[in-house]
Scaffold this motif. Structure first.
Motif, short mmCIF file in Angstrom:
data_model
loop_
_atom_site.label_atom_id
_atom_site.label_comp_id
_atom_site.label_asym_id
_atom_site.label_seq_id
_atom_site.Cartn_x
_atom_site.Cartn_y
_atom_site.Cartn_z
N ALA A 240 0.83 -1.21 0.00
CA ALA A 240 0.00 0.00 0.00
C ALA A 240 0.86 1.25 0.00
CB ALA A 240 -0.94 -0.01 1.21
N LYS A 241 1.82 1.27 -0.89
CA LYS A 241 2.68 2.44 -1.05
C LYS A 241 2.22 3.21 -2.29
CE LYS A 241 5.76 1.37 2.24
NZ LYS A 241 5.22 0.11 2.76
N PRO A 242 2.33 4.51 -2.26
CA PRO A 242 1.85 5.29 -3.42
C PRO A 242 2.66 5.00 -4.67
CG PRO A 242 3.09 6.68 -1.89
CD PRO A 242 2.89 5.36 -1.20
N ASP A 243 2.01 5.11 -5.80
CA ASP A 243 2.65 4.96 -7.10
C ASP A 243 2.19 6.13 -7.96
OD1 ASP A 243 2.92 4.10 -9.97
OD2 ASP A 243 3.82 2.36 -9.00
N LEU A 250 -5.68 5.76 -3.06
CA LEU A 250 -6.32 6.37 -1.89
C LEU A 250 -5.38 7.36 -1.24
CD1 LEU A 250 -8.07 3.43 0.02
CD2 LEU A 250 -9.16 5.37 -1.08
N ALA A 251 -5.94 8.48 -0.80
CA ALA A 251 -5.11 9.46 -0.09
C ALA A 251 -4.81 9.02 1.34
CB ALA A 251 -5.82 10.82 -0.08
N ALA A 252 -5.72 8.24 1.94
CA ALA A 252 -5.56 7.83 3.34
C ALA A 252 -4.47 6.77 3.45
CB ALA A 252 -6.88 7.28 3.88
N PRO A 253 -3.46 6.97 4.30
CA PRO A 253 -2.40 5.96 4.45
C PRO A 253 -2.91 4.74 5.22
CG PRO A 253 -2.08 7.72 6.04
CD PRO A 253 -3.23 8.15 5.16
N PHE A 254 -2.27 3.60 5.00
CA PHE A 254 -2.58 2.39 5.75
C PHE A 254 -1.82 2.42 7.06
CE2 PHE A 254 -1.56 -2.08 6.84
CZ PHE A 254 -2.85 -2.50 7.12
#
Length: 484
Positions: A240-243, A250-254
């Motif tokens: 769940a890392k941004p690409d 999703l803007a909300a981090p895990f």
């Protein structure tokens, strides 16, 4: 590091992510020897249930040697360094074939780069064991194809493991690594997780990056399958890392710490037996499993209440427009010669989809938006909703449907595709077995982007002794695979 022999080797197929990490840190196990042990186990599992496609294991051993070097140098990447994982054959791995379960792709060159999710796992130090079987383009509720053959259920090889991540579910049940990468466009992680007695999470849409457009992206997500909730949480955190190429991220981090909480005090839990879509009767033992799950949560302080789920329209006709039209769109991009090498059942789906007009598709899109709004309203009053994953346990491979059902008809699979339509996270948690010894899964659904809450509740259910499948069954499954 000592090699994985005797006592350690006998337990390799049982070890969790945290246990492998501790064994590597303490020098009791080597990533190379673990990989070798599990590659042998993979061969044994393949003979038992046909869960894998052929790949070159030299890449596996190269990844394991690189991990071993980092551990020896005292510079491991993180909790997944050296941890084995399998990859479903719908997801690209650099230099490994990508057949998507289809004869139409035989002879195609292997990908030259990883899918975004696979790249995140590689960056985390995971060791790729192999690629697991799937039906042609993930189009079946079971796992069989002309190119891979028929995959079966380790609990009873006359039954299906489910689909379309059936190879992944069967491999996990037989101890071929603690982690598996699956995809879920209508239930393809949760159905095999339920029927193979493992844990699976369909993350929120946008949680795991998918950097290249896929024709089924409006529904399909990539997610973790594992033998424990904690292992799935570690895997999700890595992926769940941004690409920058993912337009739907999703803007909300895990938040891993929130996902690994062990309490449910004060959580508002809805319970349902049909998710507002009663198109197939729920077997008594499955309903009993849902009630047991509700009791577990109530006993640890959750506010559990029955919920009457209502949709603004019948979900199945709307879903069918998307399911069939999206396959029609995918096949329309193919040369005719390649198209005609695909599964006839998939061609039939696509042919039906080609009959829909643009107006039909837009009306269905409007219906999907109405369903999503209704789900958001429902979850304004609850934190999670629990109910069945499937109304039945795994049917016989000879039928690929329960008695009275027909193969590929979603009326007997009414509880999973709903949450692909709305984009919300949903898991399958093992909750015992039926009278035939076949696993039962309970579904935990959360509000959009609340993956941590789904994992938290799943973890509470898993940690309750009465909710777990008895360890002796794992021993029996180990025997099927010939031992580690």
């Amino acid at each position: 590091m000592k090699t994985a022999c005797t006592a350690d080797a006998a337990a390799v197929e049982r070890l969790s992510v945290a246990q492998l990490h501790a064994a590597y840190r303490g020098g009791r196990l080597s990533p190379v020897e673990v990989a070798k042990d599990l590659l042998l186990r993979l061969e044994q599992a393949q003979a038992a249930v046909n869960a894998f496609m052929p790949v070159d294991s030299s890449q596996t051993l190269a990844m394991a040697r690189a991990s071993e070097a980092r551990w020896r140098a005292g510079t491991p990447i993180g909790p997944l360094d050296g941890v084995p994982v399998t990859i479903k054959d719908l997801v690209a791995v650099e230099d490994w074939p990508l057949l998507r379960g289809s004869e139409s792709r035989v002879g195609e060159p292997s990908p030259t780069e990883d899918a975004a999710s696979v790249a995140r796992l590689r960056e985390a130090g995971c060791v790729f064991l192999g690629k697991t079987t799937t039906p042609d383009s993930g189009s079946r509720i079971t796992t069989e194809s002309a190119v891979h053959g028929v995959s079966t259920n380790p609990y009873d090889v006359s039954r299906t493991p489910g689909g379309s991540s059936g190879g992944a579910g069967a491999a996990l049940a037989l101890g071929v690594g603690p982690l598996a990468l699956g995809t879920d466009g209508a239930g393809s992680i949760r159905i095999p997780a339920a029927w193979c007695g493992v844990f699976g999470l369909k993350p929120s849409f946008g949680r795991v990056p998918s950097a290249k457009f896929d024709i089924d992206m409006p529904f399909s997500v990539i997610g973790p399958m594992a033998r424990s909730v904690d292992d799935a949480a570690y895997m999700l955190e890595a992926m769940a890392k941004p690409d920058p190429n993912d337009a739907f991220a999703l803007a909300a981090p895990f938040r891993l710490n929130e996902a690994m909480r062990s309490d449910a005090v004060g959580l508002r839990v809805g319970i349902t037996m049909d998710f507002g879509n009663p198109t197939w009767p729920v077997e008594v033992e499955i309903a009993d499993a849902v009630r047991r799950a509700a009791d577990v949560l109530s006993n640890v302080g959750a506010d559990v209440r029955p919920v009457d789920v209502r949709w603004p329209l019948a979900p199945l006709p709307t879903f069918n427009v998307f399911w069939e039209a999206l396959y029609a769109g995918a096949l329309a991009l193919m040369p005719q010669a390649q198209r005609m090498r695909m599964d006839p059942a998939l061609l039939a789906i696509a042919d039906r989809g080609a009959r829909f007009s643009a107006t039909d598709f837009l009306v269905a899109l409007n219906g999907r938006l109405a369903m999503t709004a209704a789900a958001h309203a429902l979850f304004s009053g609850i934190d999670v909703l629990i109910g069945p994953v499937m109304p039945c346990t795994a049917p016989l491979v000879a039928n690929n449907a329960p008695p009275g059902g027909t193969e590929g008809n979603w009326d007997w699979c009414p509880f999973t595709y709903l949450w692909n339509m709305t984009g919300q996270p949903a898991s399958s948690v093992p909750m015992g077995i039926d009278r035939h010894g076949i696993p039962i899964g309970v579904q935990v659904v959360g509000a959009m982007a609340q993956d941590e809450t789904v994992l938290r509740v799943s973890r509470v259910l898993e940690s309750n002794a009465s909710a777990r499948i008895q360890p002796g069954l794992f021993d029996q499954l180990s025997g099927v695979a010939g031992g580690g």
